[in-house]
Design a protein around this motif. Structure first.
Motif, PDB file in Angstrom:
ATOM      1  N   LEU A 487       0.675  -1.345  -0.060  1.00 28.20           N
ATOM      2  CA  LEU A 487      -0.292   0.164  -0.124  1.00 28.20           C
ATOM      3  C   LEU A 487       1.061   1.216   0.032  1.00 28.20           C
ATOM      4  CD1 LEU A 487      -2.601  -1.446   2.432  1.00 28.20           C
ATOM      5  CD2 LEU A 487      -2.707  -0.808   0.034  1.00 28.20           C
ATOM      6  N   ARG A 488       1.920   1.453   0.791  1.00 28.87           N
ATOM      7  CA  ARG A 488       2.893   1.745   0.386  1.00 28.87           C
ATOM      8  C   ARG A 488       3.430   2.132  -0.854  1.00 28.87           C
ATOM      9  NH1 ARG A 488       5.453   4.842   5.303  1.00 28.87           N
ATOM     10  NH2 ARG A 488       7.301   4.937   3.987  1.00 28.87           N
ATOM     11  N   PHE A 489       3.843   1.578  -1.795  1.00 28.84           N
ATOM     12  CA  PHE A 489       4.969   1.431  -2.507  1.00 28.84           C
ATOM     13  C   PHE A 489       3.457   2.223  -3.745  1.00 28.84           C
ATOM     14  CE2 PHE A 489       7.639  -1.564  -1.038  1.00 28.84           C
ATOM     15  CZ  PHE A 489       8.723  -0.983  -0.565  1.00 28.84           C
ATOM     16  N   THR A 490       1.733   1.597  -3.413  1.00 27.18           N
ATOM     17  CA  THR A 490       1.008   2.404  -4.713  1.00 27.18           C
ATOM     18  C   THR A 490       0.780   3.181  -4.236  1.00 27.18           C
ATOM     19  OG1 THR A 490       0.558  -0.071  -4.160  1.00 27.18           O
ATOM     20  CG2 THR A 490      -0.356   1.311  -5.427  1.00 27.18           C
ATOM     21  N   ALA A 491       0.746   4.215  -3.119  1.00 25.69           N
ATOM     22  CA  ALA A 491       0.298   5.543  -3.094  1.00 25.69           C
ATOM     23  C   ALA A 491       1.067   6.060  -3.021  1.00 25.69           C
ATOM     24  CB  ALA A 491       0.419   4.849  -1.598  1.00 25.69           C
ATOM     25  N   ARG A 492       2.643   5.712  -3.572  1.00 26.35           N
ATOM     26  CA  ARG A 492       3.795   6.603  -3.647  1.00 26.35           C
ATOM     27  C   ARG A 492       3.737   6.839  -5.906  1.00 26.35           C
ATOM     28  NH1 ARG A 492       8.907   6.484   0.119  1.00 26.35           N
ATOM     29  NH2 ARG A 492       7.522   6.934   2.321  1.00 26.35           N
ATOM     30  N   GLN A 493       3.223   5.561  -6.389  1.00 28.61           N
ATOM     31  CA  GLN A 493       2.988   5.414  -7.987  1.00 28.61           C
ATOM     32  C   GLN A 493       2.039   5.813  -8.374  1.00 28.61           C
ATOM     33  OE1 GLN A 493       5.660   1.501  -8.640  1.00 28.61           O
ATOM     34  NE2 GLN A 493       6.831   1.927  -6.543  1.00 28.61           N
ATOM     35  N   ASP A 494       0.955   4.816  -7.716  1.00 33.91           N
ATOM     36  CA  ASP A 494      -0.293   5.191  -8.317  1.00 33.91           C
ATOM     37  C   ASP A 494      -1.765   5.159  -7.391  1.00 33.91           C
ATOM     38  OD1 ASP A 494      -2.313   4.398 -10.487  1.00 33.91           O
ATOM     39  OD2 ASP A 494      -1.979   2.132 -10.585  1.00 33.91           O
ATOM     40  N   LEU A 495      -2.161   6.063  -7.341  1.00 33.01           N
ATOM     41  CA  LEU A 495      -2.937   7.132  -6.384  1.00 33.01           C
ATOM     42  C   LEU A 495      -4.321   6.318  -6.784  1.00 33.01           C
ATOM     43  CD1 LEU A 495      -2.153  10.281  -6.132  1.00 33.01           C
ATOM     44  CD2 LEU A 495      -2.165   8.080  -4.136  1.00 33.01           C
ATOM     45  N   GLU A 496      -4.571   6.046  -8.814  1.00 31.45           N
ATOM     46  CA  GLU A 496      -6.442   5.666  -9.087  1.00 31.45           C
ATOM     47  C   GLU A 496      -6.329   4.914  -8.310  1.00 31.45           C
ATOM     48  OE1 GLU A 496      -8.253   4.978 -12.482  1.00 31.45           O
ATOM     49  OE2 GLU A 496      -6.304   5.786 -13.386  1.00 31.45           O
ATOM     50  N   ALA A 497      -4.814   3.519  -8.491  1.00 32.70           N
ATOM     51  CA  ALA A 497      -5.047   2.251  -7.662  1.00 32.70           C
ATOM     52  C   ALA A 497      -5.190   2.037  -6.499  1.00 32.70           C
ATOM     53  CB  ALA A 497      -3.742   1.366  -8.031  1.00 32.70           C
ATOM     54  N   PHE A 498      -4.953   2.807  -5.159  1.00 30.61           N
ATOM     55  CA  PHE A 498      -4.809   2.960  -4.298  1.00 30.61           C
ATOM     56  C   PHE A 498      -6.282   3.386  -3.467  1.00 30.61           C
ATOM     57  CE2 PHE A 498      -4.119   5.346  -0.321  1.00 30.61           C
ATOM     58  CZ  PHE A 498      -3.529   4.476   0.744  1.00 30.61           C
ATOM     59  N   SER A 499      -6.812   3.990  -4.448  1.00 24.04           N
ATOM     60  CA  SER A 499      -8.275   4.489  -3.851  1.00 24.04           C
ATOM     61  C   SER A 499      -9.019   3.358  -4.349  1.00 24.04           C
ATOM     62  CB  SER A 499      -8.458   5.779  -4.892  1.00 24.04           C
ATOM     63  OG  SER A 499      -8.752   5.413  -6.361  1.00 24.04           O
TER      64      SER A 499
END
Length: 650
Positions: A487-499
């Motif tokens: 989740l930390r990696f995704t929040a930094r690289q892909d906000l749409e997927a994190f949402s």
């Protein structure tokens, strides 16, 4: 016979009669008579105390009685020591008679035995014997103190009991420290070692007083050497002489090496000294130093002379070289302590310099006879034990004795103890344990890396694929640490997927290109609430477009109406003509898009809705309010939302 005057004490600004001088005199007489007889201590101790004090209780003294007895015994001890000094005899041997039936003890020894017995059995306060021992060491010479300390060593087991230790440990620690301050570090080495060994056995290992918590160094141990070259000839370079002895300033206070400038000066001087040791050969008579290994009782001094004329001879001495090299290893071990390096943030280059010079010092120690390798191995073992000792003290002295657990009954529920990690959790503790060089491993820039999310989530995508046949309990989504990092990696690289985590949990965060078609269909879709929000946003956008276009149409209408005014006669505007004037086509005047909500509303209205709205509009306007206005202007007034307009049409 004159009466003895009472001793008066002031309590709460009022006089309180504590005891009389006759009571104190009686204590001195009774105990003087008791110690002059060579009788066993258990047989006379309690009776002597009762005869001297007349206690309120039969065998136990109260607080005031303890204080009175202690003051009387301290006075008696002072008198006996004074008589022994005047007689020129040893303090501990005074009063000893070599005769049949004598126990071989002096007067002070018998007095201390009686007080120790009373303290051990609980008849008097437990710290009384420790106070007498402290007074005795303060009144005695260094030679007599050795005999006094011999008595303390012989009674170590009794003094170390729980009842006595808790009452007198601080007094005993103060007594030993005062002795160490009075002794010479060069001439009284053996006596200092005896005191330190006694403290190590007397106090438990968990006693924090044995740790230098603040890291205070003994800067008083100053090494004095010549600052100016002598007038007579020298056998060695005087600059090297000053460089060599200047190292003692850093060995005495290693905390100054935390400053980069002082550290570089130390490294420069040390390099010169080590290079000189490489080129300087040892003398042929180095075998004479081997007597230290063969004769254990040989006395030698640990302080070397600093005369410049002796420099050339000292460089050829193996013992002198070993002494300096061991000092280097000790100061390197101090600099490598993890607490020092993290706190003072030593650079990587400084660590490398320390490591290189440490290897150089070890090589020189291996080449220094006799038994260089064995000596180096012993020194490294001692330094390792010292590091473990410091770590154990800093961790709060956890118990290391293995206690056999008692067998509990079967009906009692067993409580599982939670595992405690040294660094807080398992991952950090394993990282610290596995690293070859712990300080470097924590600050290495190669450790700072962020993998692509497609690479990181690949294992979870494989777990989600039904064709892989992986059971649910073995999926990586059950690993909290793995999901938290992802989740930390995704929040930094892909906000749409994190949402997507809110709607679809951890499966929605995985990139869709990693998932198979079957898995994509299995994932939950967006909820109806989000769809309604999207439609509402689109309607708000279209409404804003209509509001932006309406002012444009209204500004174009006056231009067309102006032309009508020019061609229409002035008397043509009558009420009858206004009523019969055909209405202006709304669709032609207002350019509304076909997809507008307004058109949809009109199309979906029931038949005759517009006629009803028109009747309501005409009914809402009073007849007396109708003025002879041209038809076009009346139409403009209605469209512009005038007095007779109806909100149902627009």
């Amino acid at each position: 016979m004159a009466m003895a005057e009472p001793v008066v004490a002031v309590v709460n600004n009022e006089p309180a009669y504590v005891h009389c001088l006759s009571d104190r005199k009686r204590i001195l007489e009774v105990f003087t008579d008791a110690i002059s007889k060579p009788l066993p201590t258990p047989s006379i101790a309690v009776s002597t105390m009762q005869e001297a004090m007349h206690p309120q209780k039969q065998t136990v003294l109260v607080q005031d009685e303890n204080q009175l007895l202690e003051n009387g015994l301290r006075s008696l001890l002072q008198e006996v020591v004074a008589v022994a000094v005047d007689a020129g005899e040893s303090v501990m041997q005074y009063g000893r008679v070599i005769a049949e039936g004598d126990d071989g003890r002096g007067l002070i020894t018998r007095l201390l035995d009686i007080v120790l017995y009373l303290c051990e059995k609980g008849h008097v306060e437990g710290g009384m014997v420790f106070q007498l021992l402290e007074d005795l060491t303060e009144m005695s010479t260094i030679r007599d103190c050795k005999e006094v300390f011999g008595y303390i060593e012989s009674k170590q087991e009794t003094l170390g009991k729980v009842k006595l230790f808790g009452r007198g440990k601080l007094v005993m620690l103060r007594t030993c420290n005062q002795l160490l301050r009075c002794l010479s570090k060069a001439n009284d080495v053996v006596f200092c070692g005896r005191i330190l060994m006694f403290l190590a056995h007397f106090f438990p290992l968990s006693e924090r007083s044995a740790v230098n918590i603040k890291g205070v160094c003994n800067v008083s141990n100053e090494t004095k050497y010549e600052k100016e070259p002598p007038k007579d000839g020298l056998l060695i370079d005087f600059n090297f002489y000053k460089t060599f002895w200047s190292l003692q300033e850093y060995f005495c206070n290693p905390t100054v090496l935390m400053h980069p400038a002082r550290f570089q000066a130390f490294i420069t001087s040390l390099t010169v000294v080590l290079n000189t040791f490489d080129t300087q050969f040892l003398g042929d008579d180095y075998e004479s130093s081997s007597h230290l290994d063969e004769e254990d009782d040989v006395m030698f001094n640990i302080k070397y002379l600093t005369s410049s004329n002796l420099m050339s001879l000292e460089l050829k001495d193996p013992g002198f070289r070993r002494h300096v090299l061991v000092q280097c290893l000790i100061i390197f071990d101090f600099l490598k302590t993890p607490g020092k390096m993290e706190k003072d943030a030593l650079r990587e280059s400084i660590r490398e310099e320390i490591k290189a010079h440490e290897e150089h010092v070890k090589q020189l120690l291996e080449m220094t006879p006799p038994k260089g390798k064995t000596f180096l191995s012993s020194i490294m073992h001692i330094l390792e034990r010292e590091r473990n000792w410091v770590w154990w003290k800093r961790d709060g002295c956890p118990p290391f004795e293995r206690v056999h657990p008692e067998h509990k009954s079967t009906h009692e529920p067993s409580k599982r103890r939670r595992t405690r990690w040294r660094l807080g959790n398992k991952e950090l503790s394993l990282l610290w344990k596995w690293a070859d060089q712990n300080p470097n491993a924590m600050t290495d820039m190669e450790r700072v890396q962020m993998p692509p999310i497609t690479e990181y989530w690949k294992v979870l995508a494989d777990d989600m694929d039904p064709s892989a046949g992986i059971e649910e309990e073995y999926h990586h989504k059950n690993d909290k640490v793995y999901c938290w990092k992802g989740l930390r990696f995704t929040a930094r690289q892909d906000l749409e997927a994190f949402s997507r985590y809110t709607e679809q949990k951890i499966g929605g965060v995985v990139p869709t290109e990693l998932l198979s078609n079957e898995v994509r269909n299995m994932l939950p879709k967006n909820s109806e609430k989000s769809k309604i929000k999207g439609v509402k946003k689109e309607e708000d956008g279209i409404a804003s477009i209509v509001q932006a276009e309406d002012p444009t149409e209204e500004t174009q209408a006056p231009a067309s109406l102006t032309g009508l005014d020019e061609t229409t006669p002035a008397d043509a505007g009558t009420p009858m003509e206004f009523d019969t004037t055909p209405a202006v086509n709304i669709d032609e005047e207002i350019n509304v898009p076909e997809s507008s909500p307004l058109v949809d509303h009109v199309d979906s209205a029931a038949p005759g809705a517009l006629d009803i709205a028109a009747e309501d509009m005409s009914a809402s306007v009073p007849e007396e309010a109708v003025s002879p206005v041209p038809p076009a202007e009346a139409t403009l007034e209605v469209l512009a939302g005038g007095q007779g307009s109806s909100p149902k049409i627009l």
